[in-house]
Design an enzyme around this catalytic site. Structure first.
Site, PDB file in Angstrom:
ATOM      1  N   SER A 179       0.487  -1.325  -0.210  1.00 11.47           N
ATOM      2  CA  SER A 179       0.128  -0.201  -0.305  1.00 11.47           C
ATOM      3  C   SER A 179       0.752   1.349  -0.040  1.00 11.47           C
ATOM      4  O   SER A 179       0.151   2.274  -0.388  1.00 11.47           O
ATOM      5  CB  SER A 179      -0.886   0.134   0.843  1.00 11.47           C
ATOM      6  OG  SER A 179      -0.732  -0.353   2.472  1.00 11.47           O
ATOM      7  N   HIS A 207      -4.854  -3.274  -3.150  1.00  5.55           N
ATOM      8  CA  HIS A 207      -4.366  -2.100  -3.032  1.00  5.55           C
ATOM      9  C   HIS A 207      -4.244  -3.284  -4.833  1.00  5.55           C
ATOM     10  O   HIS A 207      -4.550  -2.505  -5.453  1.00  5.55           O
ATOM     11  CB  HIS A 207      -3.343  -1.597  -3.021  1.00  5.55           C
ATOM     12  CG  HIS A 207      -3.486  -0.345  -1.711  1.00  5.55           C
ATOM     13  ND1 HIS A 207      -3.840   0.327  -2.070  1.00  5.55           N
ATOM     14  CD2 HIS A 207      -3.480  -0.749  -0.206  1.00  5.55           C
ATOM     15  CE1 HIS A 207      -4.081   0.594  -0.689  1.00  5.55           C
ATOM     16  NE2 HIS A 207      -3.399  -0.185   0.197  1.00  5.55           N
ATOM     17  N   LYS A 238     -11.614   0.536  -1.635  1.00  7.70           N
ATOM     18  CA  LYS A 238     -10.424   1.285  -2.813  1.00  7.70           C
ATOM     19  C   LYS A 238     -11.053   1.246  -4.273  1.00  7.70           C
ATOM     20  O   LYS A 238     -11.715   1.969  -4.594  1.00  7.70           O
ATOM     21  CB  LYS A 238      -8.638   0.470  -2.149  1.00  7.70           C
ATOM     22  CG  LYS A 238      -8.697   1.485  -1.091  1.00  7.70           C
ATOM     23  CD  LYS A 238      -7.634   0.518  -0.252  1.00  7.70           C
ATOM     24  CE  LYS A 238      -7.270   0.969   1.095  1.00  7.70           C
ATOM     25  NZ  LYS A 238      -6.796  -0.371   2.242  1.00  7.70           N
TER      26      LYS A 238
HETATM   27  C1  LIG Z   1      -6.742  -0.169   3.574  1.00 10.38           C
HETATM   28  C2  LIG Z   1      -6.384  -1.325   3.732  1.00 10.38           C
HETATM   29  C3  LIG Z   1      -6.622  -2.309   4.292  1.00 10.38           C
HETATM   30  C4  LIG Z   1      -8.019  -1.705   6.123  1.00 10.38           C
HETATM   31  O1  LIG Z   1      -8.863  -1.458   4.680  1.00 10.38           O
HETATM   32  P1  LIG Z   1     -10.457  -1.167   5.546  1.00 10.38           P
HETATM   33  O2  LIG Z   1     -12.128  -1.563   4.113  1.00 10.38           O
HETATM   34  O3  LIG Z   1     -10.283   0.453   4.665  1.00 10.38           O
HETATM   35  O4  LIG Z   1     -10.632  -1.547   6.919  1.00 10.38           O
HETATM   36  C5  LIG Z   1      -6.438  -3.511   5.323  1.00 10.38           C
HETATM   37  N1  LIG Z   1      -5.000  -3.630   4.284  1.00 10.38           N
HETATM   38  C6  LIG Z   1      -4.595  -2.958   3.170  1.00 10.38           C
HETATM   39  C7  LIG Z   1      -3.549  -3.379   2.771  1.00 10.38           C
HETATM   40  C8  LIG Z   1      -4.841  -1.458   2.994  1.00 10.38           C
HETATM   41  O5  LIG Z   1      -4.839  -1.108   2.434  1.00 10.38           O
END
Ligand SMILES: *Cc1c(COP(=O)(O)O)cnc(C)c1O
Length: 387
Positions: A179, A207, A238
């Site tokens: 990320s 991602h 995302k």
């Molecule tokens: C954003 C993210 C999460 C958490 O996901 P949410 O649905 O926003 O709680 C978990 N792992 C990674 C690698 C992330 O970037």
């Protein structure tokens, strides 16, 4: 009790350049944002495909509210398991090429819950040093031994597998597309090591989902590894533009988590509108491969431009470009200078990344135009001269 520690800690954070505050966005999550009242080009969002404000998702959510109402009323195991939850899970399993999938309320809840449900005392989790905070907390909750291997270091991972060969269960956990660095895990090699040493593999595709071919299914599918990765986790908030998360894997995994995963069991299920957005988003990423193509073209344009300005961008070949700065305060200064030129690129500091590795995390969207990107490059050039 005396609460002056609050001010003391906040003062420390301000002095060390680590203080965080919220910025307010007025209006939609597009390639342009109104940020604290000022327009800026958005290079900080995970809305990679521009689905967060897409008409198809809006319509799907509205239709679901009209048909099913707003709240889900209870947890999945009580009265909160609605038709749309199962429909979304079937779509996700189809996308991922797995037997089953299970939706979670957020990626954070998925990671903490899954790891702590699968492992306990006598087990070991082998975790990449740059894994997301939710994975780290999952390891802490699991009460298993945690072996952290240097980022993408296969030799150290193998050492860990050898050292913990006596553990009851072994789980290797890694993000697929990292990320904060935008680089990929060496997934084929990790899967081979796991098979050699009898470990399970869990991936976090937060991602990668929506971005990799075929159909935006993620890096596991891209490499043809769906049958060899036991636990494929990802999020809907995302690239898929909505909210929530999922795990894809065997029907037994789904069943086990329904019975054992505390962050699944003890929480009100997501509302129908959110499920409908997820279903609509999967439809879109299947139907519109052009979005991924435009995203890749945009990435190449910005990456080449930044490299021509003399910036090195690590090992990123993705829509996440880390522009290294080093110290937290300098990083936030650069971010502010860019914002003064109308370009929003968030500075990322400890504890999100290790000390001394603060960087701008620049993210591309399929909805950026060439003009947006060229304006960003001019802003980078101007703020570089100011350095
Ligand atoms: C954003 C993210 C999460 C958490 O996901 P949410 O649905 O926003 O709680 C978990 N792992 C990674 C690698 C992330 O970037």
């Amino acid at each position: 009790m005396d609460t002056t520690f609050l001010q003391t800690e906040l003062r420390y954070l301000r002095e060390s350049g680590l203080y965080r505050s919220l910025r307010r966005i007025d209006g939609e999550q597009g390639p342009m944002l109104t940020l604290d009242g000022r327009e800026a080009i958005n290079f900080s969002s995970n809305n990679y495909l521009g689905l967060a404000d897409h008409p198809a998702l809006r319509e799907a959510a509205k239709a679901a509210i009209d048909r099913y109402g707003c709240g889900s009323g209870a947890s999945r195991l009580i009265t909160g398991n609605m038709t749309l939850h199962e429909e979304l899970e079937n779509r996700l399993a189809g996308l991922k090429g797995t037997e089953a999938a299970l939706v979670f309320n957020s990626g954070f809840q998925a990671n903490t819950g899954i790891i702590s449900a699968l492992l306990g005392e006598g087990d070991v989790v082998l975790s990449d040093s740059l894994n997301h905070a939710s994975i780290i907390d999952g390891c802490r909750l699991a009460r298993a031994k945690t072996f952290v291997y240097r980022h993408c270091d296969l030799d150290q991972l193998e050492d860990g597998l050898k050292n913990f060969s006596e553990s009851r269960r072994k789980l290797i956990v890694t993000e697929t597309l990292f990320s904060m660095d935008g680089d990929e895990a060496p997934l084929r090699e990790i899967v081979e090591l796991a098979e050699q040493y009898g470990a399970m593999v869990m991936v976090d595709e937060a991602h990668a989902t929506g971005v990799y071919e075929p159909n935006g299914a993620g890096l596991v599918a891209n490499l043809g590894l769906a049958d060899r990765v036991s636990i494929q986790m990802g999020t809907l908030g995302k690239a898929l533009g909505g909210f929530g998360a999922y795990v894809a894997g065997s029907a037994a995994l789904r069943d086990f988590l329904i019975n054992r995963c505390r962050s699944f069991i003890f929480t009100t299920s997501l509302p129908p509108a959110i499920m409908a957005m997820g279903i609509a988003a999967i439809g879109l990423i299947n139907r519109e491969p052009e979005k991924r193509k435009v995203l890749r073209t945009n990435c190449a344009r910005l990456r080449n431009g930044l490299q021509a300005l003399g910036y090195s961008l690590g090992n990123s070949r993705s829509q996440i470009l880390p522009l290294p700065v080093g110290e937290a305060a300098a990083c936030m200064d650069l971010s502010q200078r860019l914002l003064d030129c109308g370009v929003f690129a968030q500075g990322i500091r400890p504890p999100t990344v290790p000390p001394g590795t603060s960087r701008l995390r620049i993210t591309l969207m399929a909805t950026h135009t060439e003009e947006h990107i060229d304006r960003a490059l001019s802003a980078f050039e101007a703020s570089k001269e100011a350095n």
